[in-house]
Design an enzyme around this catalytic site. Structure first.
Site, PDB file in Angstrom:
ATOM      1  N   ASN A 299       0.984  -1.220  -0.097  1.00  0.00           N
ATOM      2  CA  ASN A 299       0.045   0.033  -0.083  1.00  0.00           C
ATOM      3  C   ASN A 299       0.965   1.215  -0.089  1.00  0.00           C
ATOM      4  OD1 ASN A 299      -1.413   2.249   0.576  1.00  0.00           O
ATOM      5  ND2 ASN A 299      -2.929   1.313   2.367  1.00  0.00           N
TER       6      ASN A 299
ATOM      7  N   ARG B  35       0.611   4.287   0.376  1.00  0.00           N
ATOM      8  CA  ARG B  35      -0.012   5.206   1.120  1.00  0.00           C
ATOM      9  C   ARG B  35       0.718   5.111   2.618  1.00  0.00           C
ATOM     10  NH1 ARG B  35      -6.075   7.322   0.524  1.00  0.00           N
ATOM     11  NH2 ARG B  35      -4.901   9.427   0.031  1.00  0.00           N
ATOM     12  N   CYS B  36       1.259   3.801   2.798  1.00  0.00           N
ATOM     13  CA  CYS B  36       1.677   3.141   4.214  1.00  0.00           C
ATOM     14  C   CYS B  36       2.975   3.410   4.346  1.00  0.00           C
ATOM     15  CB  CYS B  36       1.069   1.917   4.397  1.00  0.00           C
ATOM     16  SG  CYS B  36       1.819   1.137   5.999  1.00  0.00           S
ATOM     17  N   ARG B  37       3.517   4.173   5.273  1.00  0.00           N
ATOM     18  CA  ARG B  37       4.706   4.411   5.664  1.00  0.00           C
ATOM     19  C   ARG B  37       5.501   2.909   5.798  1.00  0.00           C
ATOM     20  NH1 ARG B  37       7.991   4.492  10.183  1.00  0.00           N
ATOM     21  NH2 ARG B  37       6.233   4.797  11.464  1.00  0.00           N
TER      22      ARG B  37
ATOM     23  N   ARG C  61       6.039   1.422   2.460  1.00  0.00           N
ATOM     24  CA  ARG C  61       7.295   2.059   1.660  1.00  0.00           C
ATOM     25  C   ARG C  61       8.433   1.461   2.260  1.00  0.00           C
ATOM     26  NH1 ARG C  61       3.473   6.505   2.741  1.00  0.00           N
ATOM     27  NH2 ARG C  61       5.205   7.390   4.063  1.00  0.00           N
TER      28      ARG C  61
END
Length: 113
Positions: free
Chosen positions: A7, A9-11, A14
């Site tokens: 995802n 958008r998820c730190r 990433r």
């Protein structure tokens, strides 16, 4: 082949992706919010992780709190909840050769590489 269920958008997701990129291994990215998993795929991932469906759910998500919290749900019902609301799935998940880990913290990914 290594696969990351990601995802962007998820730190934490990433961070897991960056670790894979720096590992020198080839891998594929599955953006599971854009390409939702079906119940069978989720069940296979849970088996590879060696956990229950309940352990794969993000219980701090608003949809969990409003729709499911406090209810006694079967494995099948939990799978359906994650298929319906893929945001409930923990991330990132890294899969390789029938085994998987949840990359939280990202260093756990080394267990599968």
């Amino acid at each position: 082949m290594i696969r990351i269920y990601h995802n962007p958008r998820c730190r934490k997701s990433r961070e897991g992706l960056a670790l894979l990129e720096n590992s020198g291994n080839s891998f594929e990215i599955v953006r599971y919010l854009d390409e939702p998993l079906d119940e069978e795929q989720l069940a296979d991932l849970i088996k590879a992780l060696g956990i229950s469906a309940d352990q794969l759910i993000r219980k701090n998500e608003a949809i969990w709190k409003s729709e499911y919290k406090g209810k006694s749900l079967s494995e099948k019902e939990l799978l359906k909840a994650m298929v319906t609301h893929p945001k409930l799935i923990e991330r990132p998940i890294i899969w390789k050769d029938g085994k998987a880990v949840i990359g939280r913290p990202a260093e756990k990914i080394h267990e599968i590489l």
